[in-house]
Design an enzyme around this catalytic site. Structure first.
Site, PDB file in Angstrom:
ATOM      1  N   ARG A  38       0.623  -1.360   0.184  1.00 57.24           N
ATOM      2  CA  ARG A  38      -0.026  -0.338   0.112  1.00 57.24           C
ATOM      3  C   ARG A  38       0.968   1.342   0.145  1.00 57.24           C
ATOM      4  O   ARG A  38       0.424   2.132  -0.877  1.00 57.24           O
ATOM      5  CB  ARG A  38      -1.116  -0.048   1.179  1.00 57.24           C
ATOM      6  CG  ARG A  38      -1.809   1.170   1.216  1.00 57.24           C
ATOM      7  CD  ARG A  38      -2.582   1.350   2.547  1.00 57.24           C
ATOM      8  NE  ARG A  38      -3.310  -0.107   3.003  1.00 57.24           N
ATOM      9  CZ  ARG A  38      -3.752  -0.080   4.076  1.00 57.24           C
ATOM     10  NH1 ARG A  38      -3.793   0.916   5.118  1.00 57.24           N
ATOM     11  NH2 ARG A  38      -4.319  -1.152   4.467  1.00 57.24           N
ATOM     12  N   HIS A  84      -7.466  -5.490  -7.944  1.00 59.78           N
ATOM     13  CA  HIS A  84      -7.221  -4.704  -6.816  1.00 59.78           C
ATOM     14  C   HIS A  84      -8.943  -4.600  -6.324  1.00 59.78           C
ATOM     15  O   HIS A  84      -9.445  -3.642  -6.275  1.00 59.78           O
ATOM     16  CB  HIS A  84      -6.756  -3.135  -7.162  1.00 59.78           C
ATOM     17  CG  HIS A  84      -6.174  -2.508  -5.956  1.00 59.78           C
ATOM     18  ND1 HIS A  84      -5.131  -2.704  -5.485  1.00 59.78           N
ATOM     19  CD2 HIS A  84      -6.664  -1.429  -5.351  1.00 59.78           C
ATOM     20  CE1 HIS A  84      -4.653  -1.920  -4.541  1.00 59.78           C
ATOM     21  NE2 HIS A  84      -5.597  -1.182  -4.444  1.00 59.78           N
ATOM     22  N   TYR A 128     -18.350  10.383 -15.597  1.00 56.16           N
ATOM     23  CA  TYR A 128     -18.141  11.404 -16.586  1.00 56.16           C
ATOM     24  C   TYR A 128     -17.260  11.675 -16.986  1.00 56.16           C
ATOM     25  O   TYR A 128     -16.822  12.110 -18.162  1.00 56.16           O
ATOM     26  CB  TYR A 128     -18.638  12.829 -15.790  1.00 56.16           C
ATOM     27  CG  TYR A 128     -19.872  12.719 -15.111  1.00 56.16           C
ATOM     28  CD1 TYR A 128     -21.164  12.554 -15.826  1.00 56.16           C
ATOM     29  CD2 TYR A 128     -20.188  13.002 -13.808  1.00 56.16           C
ATOM     30  CE1 TYR A 128     -22.524  12.601 -15.270  1.00 56.16           C
ATOM     31  CE2 TYR A 128     -21.531  13.064 -13.131  1.00 56.16           C
ATOM     32  CZ  TYR A 128     -22.613  12.926 -14.059  1.00 56.16           C
ATOM     33  OH  TYR A 128     -23.760  12.978 -13.408  1.00 56.16           O
TER      34      TYR A 128
END
Length: 747
Positions: A38, A84, A128
């Protein structure tokens, strides 16, 4: 009705474990997962797992720089579904950051739509926006289909993902990284790719290059938002030597001259990761709080570029002085940390210096080169084997055709008759009839000759290390040609500059001097009115309901005000920073660290050179020089030390020629004694001024005995004070009838 589960764990399968041991093992597993999966980037490709998976998923979707854009939601969905399995918002945030030109020095993703801005506004929703890879990302992925890196199964074993990318671009240092793991963190600023290429080339030629030499090539960070790097070279070298340090970064600004000697300052670049909207809010707060009285206004005139306009109150203030103050008070200057903590090729976290990080990249590129060359060599060997079979076919074309037409199983016969391999026989059988023309034979011979030459070069390359480094050097030269200083994207944005010399003048030197009246109310609201107001004008000022005047003081706008609290501390306030008297003012407790249980004893204008008599309600006090009580912070300066439940009650200016002290208790007992019996100290509890078992000191003041004792609106002559004169630490006596009945000498 649903049936209750009958799955019961057998008692024999339950093993007792020490809680501390179990917690330690599980926390260690969590820490390792956080560090490796991470927070820390890999030194080879400079990526964290989520970024690596994003780029690989986009490549699988064929989102190369020349393809059409695809919705970000499609990309995020593929990343979650295959590589993931985490929250979609976190993955989308990572995608957005890789596309923001103000966040990443060399964007890895090209975005279409609203991807946020430098003001700190959020991007549009993923449904979008659209995205595709950039040429930089393409360089990172180049060769991934040529066995350049190892793959591992994805989280559910349905497909595979790369452990690391081939990394044809020095991404770790070029784009930087930041992350907080368990017990460690990383913070790597972005650098100029062209300068990194120069340093890599030098390191290839000189493997033991000194850090100082590398810093001559990599001059320091190169932030996407530009700015000025004003860190001394010695500090930069030390940071790159140890892998830890910080870089002082300032905004870039210019001065625009206006008519009549006026000017304004235009900020054109702000420090990295500073949100412009919050920066302007902070400057506005400073103006409203009068923390910088020489600055009148700030406004944002930015469009695609940054343009923050700062308007000074007067043109007499040097622009450099104004900016120095803003650098101290705002994020127009920051210190960006360097902590080159990364995962090495063995997945071990370690802090590297600049040379080690560059060398790790070169070692990875050499490994990738060897693996790609080996892969290419195997492909060439296979193709040459097929081409050899084709040439045998052209030499024995009629016989081959006869075998194919007459034999039920022609393949074994062909192998036996012409000494072909299985691959060659299969390739001949799969040939199209149009390939049998004469022209095709010449093309095959030409391809065979070209591949044979390439095979020879690859074998030499794999055999000799010198040739390998020459090939890597050529690759780095290509990267520099694409993204170096001569390109639009590669031109250095952060300029290196010397830190300016200390300016002799202070801001106070340029505050306009004008008379003001400082008013402090009973409830602790302070303000400053223009001019020296008389009692009538002061009485017309408005206060909050239930509030009224407590202290009124005539001063100049350039003066400092000393505030003495019941906690024995002195505080210092600038008149130029006090709120206007147009309103009710502001609570003084917001300007100084004075508790709600404490109060203000006295206000005085700081003049310097005088002496004060201070005393507590326990009857103890001393004389302190005025210059000793000036405080530099809002926490104030402790002068009069107090025991539990004691409070400071008196501050008196020691007038020139003073020879006596008058002490007055709550029970109105008066004692007058020589001033010489009171010591002069810088800090302490002092000596006992007036003694009383049940009574407390109410006030004390120093005065000239021959001039009489000022008390309220009256001055008591020295001849009338003989009965109350004594020695320090006596109890004193009650005043005569007709004397003031106030328990304080003033007011």
């Amino acid at each position: 009705m649903a049936k209750r589960s009958t799955n019961v764990v057998p008692l024999a399968a339950v093993k007792p474990v020490q809680f501390g041991q179990a917690l330690s093992e599980r926390y260690l597993s969590y820490a390792l997962s956080t560090i490796m999966s991470r927070s820390l980037p890999d030194v080879r490709d400079g990526l964290k797992p989520v970024h690596r998976r994003l780029l690989y998923a986009m490549r699988q979707l064929r989102l190369d720089p020349n393809s059409a854009f695809k919705k970000s939601a499609r990309v995020v969905g593929d990343v979650i579904g295959q590589y993931h399995p985490h929250g979609d918002q976190s993955i989308y945030d990572a995608l957005v950051r890789l596309a923001q030109e103000f966040s990443v020095r060399y964007p890895l993703i090209e975005g279409q739509g609203n991807f946020g801005n430098i003001d700190g506004d959020n991007p549009a929703a993923m449904r979008y926006t659209e995205a595709r890879l950039t040429e930089v990302a393409e360089a990172l992925l180049a060769g991934i289909d040529e066995n350049a890196v190892d793959f591992r199964p994805n989280y559910d074993g349905s497909t595979e993902e790369p452990i690391v990318l081939p990394g044809g671009f020095p991404n770790l240092l070029a784009n930087g990284a930041a992350g907080i793991a368990v017990g460690m963190a990383t913070s790597i600023p972005p650098h100029n790719a062209g300068e990194l290429c120069d340093a890599l080339q030098h390191l290839i030629r000189t493997p033991n290059a000194r850090i100082e030499t590398l810093v001559d090539l990599v001059k320091g960070p190169d932030f996407p938002t530009g700015g000025l790097l004003v860190e001394p070279r010695e500090s930069i070298v030390e940071a790159y030597k140890t892998g830890r340090g910080a870089f002082r970064l300032r905004a870039r600004w210019i001065k625009e001259d206006l008519p009549r000697g006026q000017y304004r300052i235009i900020v054109t670049e702000i420090p990295y990761q500073v949100q412009k909207g919050k920066l302007i809010e902070r400057i506005a707060e400073i103006i409203n709080a009068k923390k910088l009285p020489i600055l009148e206004d700030v406004r944002d005139e930015s469009a695609d570029d940054v343009r923050v306009v700062l308007e000074p109150r007067t043109g007499n203030v040097p622009a450099e002085l104004l900016m120095e103050q803003l650098f101290k008070l705002t994020d127009l200057e920051i210190r960006f940390p360097l902590n080159l903590n990364v995962l090495d090729k063995d997945n071990t976290p370690r802090v590297m210096d600049l040379r080690q990080a560059l060398q790790a990249f070169l070692d990875h590129r050499r490994e990738v080169l060897i693996r790609r060359s080996t892969f290419r060599l195997a492909e060439i060997e296979r193709r040459l084997e097929i081409l050899d079979g084709y040439l045998i076919a052209y030499l024995n074309l009629d016989e081959l055709i006869k075998i194919i037409r007459e034999e039920d199983e022609p393949k074994p016969v062909m192998i036996r008759t012409f000494g072909l391999t299985d691959l060659q026989a299969e390739a001949i059988l799969n040939m199209r009839l149009r390939a049998l023309r004469r022209l095709e034979e010449f093309e095959i011979k030409g391809e065979h000759k070209k591949l044979s030459a390439e095979r020879k070069e690859l074998k030499a390359l794999l055999k000799e290390e010198k040739l390998q480094w020459q090939a890597i050097s050529a690759e780095i030269q290509e990267i520099k040609a694409k993204f170096g200083q001569k390109t639009k994207i590669g031109k250095r944005r952060t300029e290196l500059a010397d830190a300016p010399a200390e300016i002799e003048h202070s801001v106070e030197d340029f505050v306009e001097r004008e008379p003001v009246t400082v008013i402090l109310s009973e409830k602790g609201w302070i303000r400053a009115a223009k001019g020296h107001l008389d009692e009538k004008a002061t009485g017309e000022l408005k206060y909050k309901e239930g509030d009224g005047p407590k202290f009124t003081l005539h001063a100049q706008s350039t003066d400092k005000i000393l505030v003495f609290g019941t906690n024995g501390r002195f505080y210092t306030l600038g008149c130029d920073r006090l709120p206007s008297a147009r309103g009710h003012g502001e609570p003084i407790r917001l300007m100084i660290e004075l508790g709600n249980e404490q109060d203000i004893v006295q206000l005085e204008v700081l003049k310097g050179g005088r002496k004060f008599l201070v005393a507590s309600d326990a009857g103890r006090g001393f004389v302190v020089p005025e210059d000793e009580v000036v405080a530099q912070t809002k926490n104030g300066k402790q002068i009069l030390n107090l025991a539990d439940k004691e409070r400071a009650v008196a501050l008196s200016i020691v007038p020139e020629g003073a020879d006596s002290v008058a002490a007055l208790s709550e029970g109105r007992k008066l004692l007058i004694f020589p001033l010489e019996q009171v010591p002069e100290m810088g800090r302490g509890r002092g000596v006992l001024l007036q003694k009383s078992k049940a009574d407390q000191l109410s006030d004390a003041q120093a005065f000239v005995l021959g001039d009489g004792l000022p008390w309220g609106n009256r001055v008591i002559a020295a001849s009338e004070l003989k009965f109350w004169r004594g020695e320090r630490a006596q109890a004193g006596r009650l005043p005569e009838k007709g004397w003031p009945r106030a328990k304080r000498f003033k007011g």
